[in-house]
Motif scaffolding. Structure first.
Motif, PDB file in Angstrom:
ATOM      1  N   SER A 407       0.808  -1.224   0.000  1.00 10.24           N
ATOM      2  CA  SER A 407       0.000   0.000   0.000  1.00 10.24           C
ATOM      3  C   SER A 407       0.840   1.271   0.000  1.00 10.24           C
ATOM      4  O   SER A 407       0.403   2.306  -0.475  1.00 10.24           O
ATOM      5  CB  SER A 407      -0.886   0.076   1.241  1.00 10.24           C
ATOM      6  OG  SER A 407      -1.646  -1.075   1.411  1.00 10.24           O
ATOM      7  N   TRP A 408       2.012   1.201   0.607  1.00 11.26           N
ATOM      8  CA  TRP A 408       2.803   2.413   0.832  1.00 11.26           C
ATOM      9  C   TRP A 408       4.197   2.271   0.240  1.00 11.26           C
ATOM     10  O   TRP A 408       4.857   1.255   0.454  1.00 11.26           O
ATOM     11  CB  TRP A 408       2.942   2.688   2.340  1.00 11.26           C
ATOM     12  CG  TRP A 408       1.648   2.763   3.069  1.00 11.26           C
ATOM     13  CD1 TRP A 408       1.032   1.749   3.754  1.00 11.26           C
ATOM     14  CD2 TRP A 408       0.785   3.899   3.178  1.00 11.26           C
ATOM     15  NE1 TRP A 408      -0.156   2.187   4.293  1.00 11.26           N
ATOM     16  CE2 TRP A 408      -0.339   3.510   3.956  1.00 11.26           C
ATOM     17  CE3 TRP A 408       0.845   5.208   2.711  1.00 11.26           C
ATOM     18  CZ2 TRP A 408      -1.375   4.378   4.265  1.00 11.26           C
ATOM     19  CZ3 TRP A 408      -0.196   6.074   3.025  1.00 11.26           C
ATOM     20  CH2 TRP A 408      -1.281   5.657   3.783  1.00 11.26           C
ATOM     21  N   ARG A 418       3.864  12.495   1.226  1.00  7.96           N
ATOM     22  CA  ARG A 418       2.963  11.542   0.580  1.00  7.96           C
ATOM     23  C   ARG A 418       1.504  11.958   0.820  1.00  7.96           C
ATOM     24  O   ARG A 418       0.630  11.688   0.020  1.00  7.96           O
ATOM     25  CB  ARG A 418       3.226  10.123   1.048  1.00  7.96           C
ATOM     26  CG  ARG A 418       2.834   9.827   2.471  1.00  7.96           C
ATOM     27  CD  ARG A 418       2.963   8.348   2.835  1.00  7.96           C
ATOM     28  NE  ARG A 418       4.236   7.994   3.428  1.00  7.96           N
ATOM     29  CZ  ARG A 418       5.012   7.013   2.980  1.00  7.96           C
ATOM     30  NH1 ARG A 418       4.643   6.316   1.939  1.00  7.96           N
ATOM     31  NH2 ARG A 418       6.141   6.740   3.585  1.00  7.96           N
ATOM     32  N   PHE A 419       1.249  12.616   1.944  1.00  7.64           N
ATOM     33  CA  PHE A 419      -0.122  13.045   2.228  1.00  7.64           C
ATOM     34  C   PHE A 419      -0.437  14.411   1.640  1.00  7.64           C
ATOM     35  O   PHE A 419      -1.579  14.848   1.678  1.00  7.64           O
ATOM     36  CB  PHE A 419      -0.365  13.081   3.741  1.00  7.64           C
ATOM     37  CG  PHE A 419      -0.651  11.733   4.316  1.00  7.64           C
ATOM     38  CD1 PHE A 419      -1.926  11.185   4.231  1.00  7.64           C
ATOM     39  CD2 PHE A 419       0.342  11.004   4.929  1.00  7.64           C
ATOM     40  CE1 PHE A 419      -2.198   9.937   4.752  1.00  7.64           C
ATOM     41  CE2 PHE A 419       0.082   9.756   5.449  1.00  7.64           C
ATOM     42  CZ  PHE A 419      -1.183   9.214   5.367  1.00  7.64           C
ATOM     43  N   GLU A 421       0.274  15.303  -1.485  1.00  7.37           N
ATOM     44  CA  GLU A 421      -0.285  15.133  -2.833  1.00  7.37           C
ATOM     45  C   GLU A 421      -1.796  15.041  -2.683  1.00  7.37           C
ATOM     46  O   GLU A 421      -2.291  14.265  -1.893  1.00  7.37           O
ATOM     47  CB  GLU A 421       0.221  13.833  -3.458  1.00  7.37           C
ATOM     48  CG  GLU A 421       1.688  13.852  -3.790  1.00  7.37           C
ATOM     49  CD  GLU A 421       2.217  12.438  -3.965  1.00  7.37           C
ATOM     50  OE1 GLU A 421       1.438  11.564  -4.373  1.00  7.37           O
ATOM     51  OE2 GLU A 421       3.390  12.232  -3.654  1.00  7.37           O
ATOM     52  N   MET A 424      -3.893  11.680  -2.689  1.00  9.80           N
ATOM     53  CA  MET A 424      -3.614  10.842  -1.534  1.00  9.80           C
ATOM     54  C   MET A 424      -4.306  11.393  -0.296  1.00  9.80           C
ATOM     55  O   MET A 424      -4.862  10.672   0.519  1.00  9.80           O
ATOM     56  CB  MET A 424      -2.106  10.843  -1.307  1.00  9.80           C
ATOM     57  CG  MET A 424      -1.648   9.976  -0.210  1.00  9.80           C
ATOM     58  SD  MET A 424      -1.911   8.302  -0.716  1.00  9.80           S
ATOM     59  CE  MET A 424      -1.195   7.466   0.651  1.00  9.80           C
ATOM     60  N   ASP A 425      -4.275  12.725  -0.186  1.00  9.89           N
ATOM     61  CA  ASP A 425      -4.848  13.359   0.980  1.00  9.89           C
ATOM     62  C   ASP A 425      -6.352  13.109   1.053  1.00  9.89           C
ATOM     63  O   ASP A 425      -6.905  12.811   2.103  1.00  9.89           O
ATOM     64  CB  ASP A 425      -4.560  14.854   0.925  1.00  9.89           C
ATOM     65  CG  ASP A 425      -4.649  15.465   2.313  1.00  9.89           C
ATOM     66  OD1 ASP A 425      -4.182  14.809   3.239  1.00  9.89           O
ATOM     67  OD2 ASP A 425      -5.193  16.565   2.433  1.00  9.89           O
ATOM     68  N   SER A 428      -6.974   9.368   1.825  1.00 15.28           N
ATOM     69  CA  SER A 428      -6.603   8.899   3.156  1.00 15.28           C
ATOM     70  C   SER A 428      -7.113   9.844   4.234  1.00 15.28           C
ATOM     71  O   SER A 428      -6.347  10.381   5.005  1.00 15.28           O
ATOM     72  CB  SER A 428      -5.088   8.789   3.231  1.00 15.28           C
ATOM     73  OG  SER A 428      -4.626   7.979   2.204  1.00 15.28           O
ATOM     74  N   ASP A 434     -10.538   4.607   3.942  1.00 11.02           N
ATOM     75  CA  ASP A 434      -9.337   4.096   3.297  1.00 11.02           C
ATOM     76  C   ASP A 434      -8.715   3.057   4.244  1.00 11.02           C
ATOM     77  O   ASP A 434      -8.198   3.407   5.301  1.00 11.02           O
ATOM     78  CB  ASP A 434      -8.367   5.259   3.054  1.00 11.02           C
ATOM     79  CG  ASP A 434      -7.132   4.810   2.313  1.00 11.02           C
ATOM     80  OD1 ASP A 434      -6.769   3.613   2.409  1.00 11.02           O
ATOM     81  OD2 ASP A 434      -6.518   5.650   1.625  1.00 11.02           O
TER      82      ASP A 434
END
Ligand code: HEM
Length: 505
Positions: A407-408, A418-419, A421, A424-425, A428, A434
């Motif tokens: 997943s990561w 990563r969060f 973007e 993705m934010d 998640s 999610d």
């Protein structure tokens, strides 16, 4: 806990008591995870739950077919499950669980059951769920039968027969109690209306930090967060609770690995239970005095009242006893303080090492409740071809989900970007949609306090970072991120930092 640690904890009289333990039995339910098909199974029936809080599903368990037949069927199903070898007499797989259970469970899952795996923890067969897909299957597809909690002797002691929200079995009592806390304490509107109180608490913290900055001394930031989290919850619930009295020390007894939970017949003799009895006495007096004070105060009609006032006002209509009210209050103190302080502490610690921290990445890497709270299947059901019996105790490893390499990207690395973007934010969020990222859980039993937590988090971190620059004390080689385990996981060492007033403020 290592095996030697475990044996020290269990003590010499264990064997005598274990021989009297009742093995209990469940029915069937199924779960298809598209990997190694297998059937999953059983755990002691929840007959010990208080009758007022039982659900229909519990009745199904109690009215199952004859115990003997069911027992052998259950045992057959259990044997089909992926499960580690190395089972020892009596303690079974417990010796495989180290001092950081979420790490041990994750390692075991990698080798023996990446989606689901059966561990026999003492007397209790326990299903361990470790992949996003398996999490989705239980928390979404079967949420309605996955929403109960297994019995806990310690929770019975601390929460007046488990009549709180967190540990009460799924059913009418839980539904009403959860609605009470959500409507009167945790909705976005309620959280907004508490802003002034939060600001007041932040001012107190800033004054303390400023004093340390003026003196040029290090300050124990972990302690600041503990008091802050405690005070915020107390403010919302009681108007105010003196700190000395409101110490939050409940979590020690509620972790996933109490002897009581895995050897139910030992509960009466266990040290944890004995400690819980001692502990609750202190709290009981405090809660009684708080309730009495609220009963005797005259409220002016402008005054909406705090959470205790609200509970007292619905007490008769909802048929709540005084003990039920105390249980709900205890739950809020317990659930609300440690998790918040731990999340703040980790985020600040990460912030010291990487300036661009987001709350989400911090919670991915350091889920404050890495094994959530235990769940319990209350009815047989079929899902995608697998069968899991009713009565199965389940541990869901949120920590493992957050580090799932499928997943990561570079899951072990702390990468706040990563969060950031956008896609993705959005995916998640904290709302439990999610299944790679469930710091607050998902489904019916998910944490009801996300708004409350976000508001608390934002106001304190923004202020600490805006008003001060933070440095490690001279001679310090860095921040020790070693974990220590209770019901939640926190950093072992306190966070000592020197604040410097930010010049451009
Ligand atoms: C960083 C902060 C927090 C985190 C990470 C967190 C996480 C969690 C998790 C993982 C669960 C269990 C979900 C499940 O078993 O399915 C939970 C349940 C719960 N939390 Fe939180 N929590 C936080 C803050 C709070 C606060 C501030 C409160 C109250 C003021 C609160 C009240 C509760 C309650 C009452 C439950 C039980 C819900 C139920 O069983 O129906 N939590 N939380």
């Amino acid at each position: 806990m290592t095996s030697s640690g475990l044996l020290r904890y269990i003590g010499p009289s264990l064997l005598v008591f274990i021989l009297h333990r009742p093995w209990s039995i469940g029915m069937n339910l199924s779960l298809d995870l598209h990997r190694t098909p297998s059937t999953v199974t059983s755990h002691p029936t929840p007959a010990h739950h208080k009758p007022r809080a039982t659900s229909n599903q519990h009745n199904i368990v109690n009215h199952s077919s004859s115990k003997g037949d069911q027992g052998s069927r259950t045992e057959k199903l259990l044997r089909k499950l992926p499960s580690p070898p190395f089972e020892l007499p009596v303690i079974a797989h417990l010796h495989l669980i180290g001092s950081l259970p979420h790490h041990s469970l994750s390692d075991l899952a990698k080798r023996h059951g990446p989606d689901v795996m059966l561990l026999r923890l003492g007397a209790v067969p326990t299903l361990v769920v470790s992949s996003p897909r398996a999490a989705k299957a239980v928390l979404r597809t079967h949420d309605h039968v996955f929403a109960s909690r297994p019995h806990s002797a310690v929770a019975d002691i601390l929460f007046y027969g488990s009549t709180d929200v967190s540990f009460t079995p799924y059913g009418e009592y839980w539904r009403r109690a959860r609605k009470d806390i959500t409507t009167h304490l945790l909705t976005a509107a309620k959280v907004r209306s508490n802003r002034a109180a939060r600001e007041q608490e932040v001012r107190l913290v800033l004054a303390r930090v400023r004093a340390a900055a003026a003196a040029g001394t290090a300050i124990d930031v972990s302690e600041i967060f503990i008091f802050f989290a405690n005070d915020i919850v107390c403010q919302a619930m009681t108007g105010r609770l003196p700190r000395e009295q409101g110490q939050n020390q409940l979590s020690w007894g509620l972790g996933g690995f109490n002897l009581d939970d895995y050897f139910p017949s030992l509960a009466r003799f266990d040290l944890v239970s004995a400690k819980a009895v001692k502990h609750i006495k202190r709290w009981d007096d405090l809660l009684d005095s708080l309730i009495d004070k609220h009963k005797s105060k005259t409220m002016d009609c402008e005054d909406e009242g705090d959470f205790i006032d609200v509970l007292l006002s619905v007490q008769q209509a909802y048929g709540l006893t005084r003990d039920n009210i105390k249980a709900i209050l205890m739950d809020m103190f317990e659930a609300g303080t440690d998790t918040t302080y731990i999340a703040l502490d980790y985020t600040m610690a990460e912030l010291m090492q990487k300036p661009r921290v987001v709350m989400k990445e911090s919670m991915r890497v350091h889920a404050p409740a890495p094994l959530m709270l235990p769940h319990f299947f209350t009815a047989e059901c079929d899902a995608e071809g697998y069968t899991i019996p009713s009565g199965t105790r389940v541990i869901l490893n949120v920590w493992a989900l957050g580090r799932d390499p499928t997943s990561w990207k570079s899951p072990e690395e702390f990468m706040p970007d990563r969060f950031i973007e956008e896609a993705m934010d959005a995916a998640s969020d904290f709302q439990g949609n999610d299944f790679r990222f469930l710091p607050f859980g998902s489904g019916r039993r998910m944490c009801p306090a996300i708004n409350f937590t976000k508001a608390t988090f934002e106001i304190i971190l923004a202020n600490l970072v805006y008003h001060f620059n933070w440095e490690l004390p001279p001679g310090s080689t860095g921040i020790d991120m070693t974990e220590s385990y209770g019901v939640d996981v926190h950093r072992k060492e306190k966070l000592l930092l020197i604040p410097r007033v930010a010049l451009d403020v």
